[in-house]
Design a protein around this motif. Structure first.
Motif, PDB file in Angstrom:
ATOM      1  N   LEU A 109       0.876  -1.207   0.221  1.00  0.00           N
ATOM      2  CA  LEU A 109      -0.075  -0.077   0.065  1.00  0.00           C
ATOM      3  C   LEU A 109       0.796   1.152  -0.139  1.00  0.00           C
ATOM      4  CD1 LEU A 109      -2.811   0.958   0.230  1.00  0.00           C
ATOM      5  CD2 LEU A 109      -2.630   1.079   2.856  1.00  0.00           C
ATOM      6  N   GLU A 110       0.807   2.095  -0.947  1.00  0.00           N
ATOM      7  CA  GLU A 110       1.879   3.268  -1.183  1.00  0.00           C
ATOM      8  C   GLU A 110       1.030   4.480  -1.123  1.00  0.00           C
ATOM      9  OE1 GLU A 110       3.218   2.960  -5.136  1.00  0.00           O
ATOM     10  OE2 GLU A 110       4.855   1.210  -4.545  1.00  0.00           O
ATOM     11  N   GLU A 111       1.582   5.280  -0.242  1.00  0.00           N
ATOM     12  CA  GLU A 111       1.101   6.665   0.244  1.00  0.00           C
ATOM     13  C   GLU A 111      -0.338   6.647   0.633  1.00  0.00           C
ATOM     14  OE1 GLU A 111       2.218   9.490  -2.603  1.00  0.00           O
ATOM     15  OE2 GLU A 111       4.378   8.619  -3.106  1.00  0.00           O
ATOM     16  N   PRO A 112      -0.492   5.884   1.617  1.00  0.00           N
ATOM     17  CA  PRO A 112      -2.211   6.034   2.065  1.00  0.00           C
ATOM     18  C   PRO A 112      -2.284   7.205   2.894  1.00  0.00           C
ATOM     19  CG  PRO A 112      -0.745   4.117   3.402  1.00  0.00           C
ATOM     20  CD  PRO A 112       0.167   4.825   2.301  1.00  0.00           C
ATOM     21  N   LEU A 113      -3.399   7.904   2.802  1.00  0.00           N
ATOM     22  CA  LEU A 113      -3.679   9.192   3.551  1.00  0.00           C
ATOM     23  C   LEU A 113      -5.050   8.759   4.389  1.00  0.00           C
ATOM     24  CD1 LEU A 113      -3.521  12.006   4.631  1.00  0.00           C
ATOM     25  CD2 LEU A 113      -4.625  12.576   2.426  1.00  0.00           C
TER      26      LEU A 113
END
Length: 286
Positions: A109-113
């Motif tokens: 999971l890349e760059e979750p906000l």
């Protein structure tokens, strides 16, 4: 030499055959349109919120990639975005598909906000997601899965490793406590994922709170079956606090038992009290 060439030729044909078979199976079981529609409908119905996916692709070698994944605040995106991520990637083992197993070698999971809000009344913007069903209310039956209707054979799911890269969490607190926090550079790796044996966990993040900042890092093992958390190293460093923690937390699911060792690298009580207010009338020095 001729025998060797024949053997190599046969192996090559077998390899090509396996690749072609795997491609066909992937297209049958994981067509992009079907996966995207399934994700949007299932997640949206489950969360009672809007869900959006910018793009979804299935590659025989790269796996499944979901770009621009978003979940709205309740009930629609007009209220804002609750969760978003740049990409969600699932890499699988091709040969396992031939054995009717979906062996996931890596989930990324890349760059979750994540945006979390606490309202003045103490409720959160995710409170609707964890409400218990009223007594006697039966859960709505989910649509029958194709694997259960005889249209497709069931596939066992195995996951080896999961990681989260460069995540961010914003906690906005509108309650009297006013404990708003921003965590960024969140990185998490979980290896040897299992419900019956220990998993390796590595975690790090940077935190900003009341115009002050710090870092937290953790390495250890988690055994969900036995309820044991082994702390190889837990190192919070925040303002005038810097310590190393090692040890064991047992039976954390029922009655946690702590056996830990704390190494003081830098602790200034007065500064810590400014971050975490002490009860009225209590003063600490030293």
């Amino acid at each position: 030499m001729k025998k060797l060439l024949k053997i190599l030729g046969v192996l090559f044909i077998i390899f090509v055959g396996l690749i072609i078979t795997a491609v066909i199976l992937v297209k049958i079981y994981l067509p992009p349109e079907k996966v995207k529609a399934l994700l949007l409908s299932r997640i949206g119905e489950s969360l009672k919120r809007e869900v959006d996916i910018q793009d979804l692709s299935v590659s025989i070698f790269k796996g499944v990639s979901v770009e621009g994944f978003k979940i709205s605040e309740s009930p629609t995106f007009q209220e804002g975005t609750f969760v978003s991520s740049k990409s969600f990637i699932v890499k699988y083992n091709l040969l396992s598909i031939l054995k009717r197993q979906l062996s996931i070698s890596m989930v990324t999971l890349e760059e979750p906000l994540i945006n979390i809000t606490r309202n003045p009344d103490g409720s959160f913007n995710f409170s609707d997601l964890i409400k218990a069903s009223p007594p006697g209310e039966e859960k709505e039956a989910l649509p029958e899965d194709e694997s259960q209707t005889g249209n497709a054979p069931a596939i066992a799911l195995l996951v080896s490793k999961a990681q989260l890269k460069d995540g961010q969490l914003n906690f906005t607190d509108h309650s009297p406590a006013a404990m708003s926090v921003r965590a960024h550079k969140i990185n998490l790796v979980v290896s040897d994922i299992s419900l019956v044996s220990p998993m390796d966990i590595s975690f790090s993040t940077s935190i900003e709170h009341k115009n002050m900042g710090g870092d937290i890092s953790f390495d250890g093992k988690l055994d969900l079956n036995k309820g044991i958390l082994e702390i190889g190293r837990l190192s919070p460093s925040y303002a005038d606090l810097s310590i190393d923690i090692t040890g064991l937390v047992e039976d954390f699911k029922e009655k946690p038992k702590l056996n830990i060792s704390i190494k003081d690298k830098k602790v200034m009580i007065d500064s810590i009290a400014n971050i975490f207010p002490l009860p009225e009338g209590l003063k600490l020095n030293g």
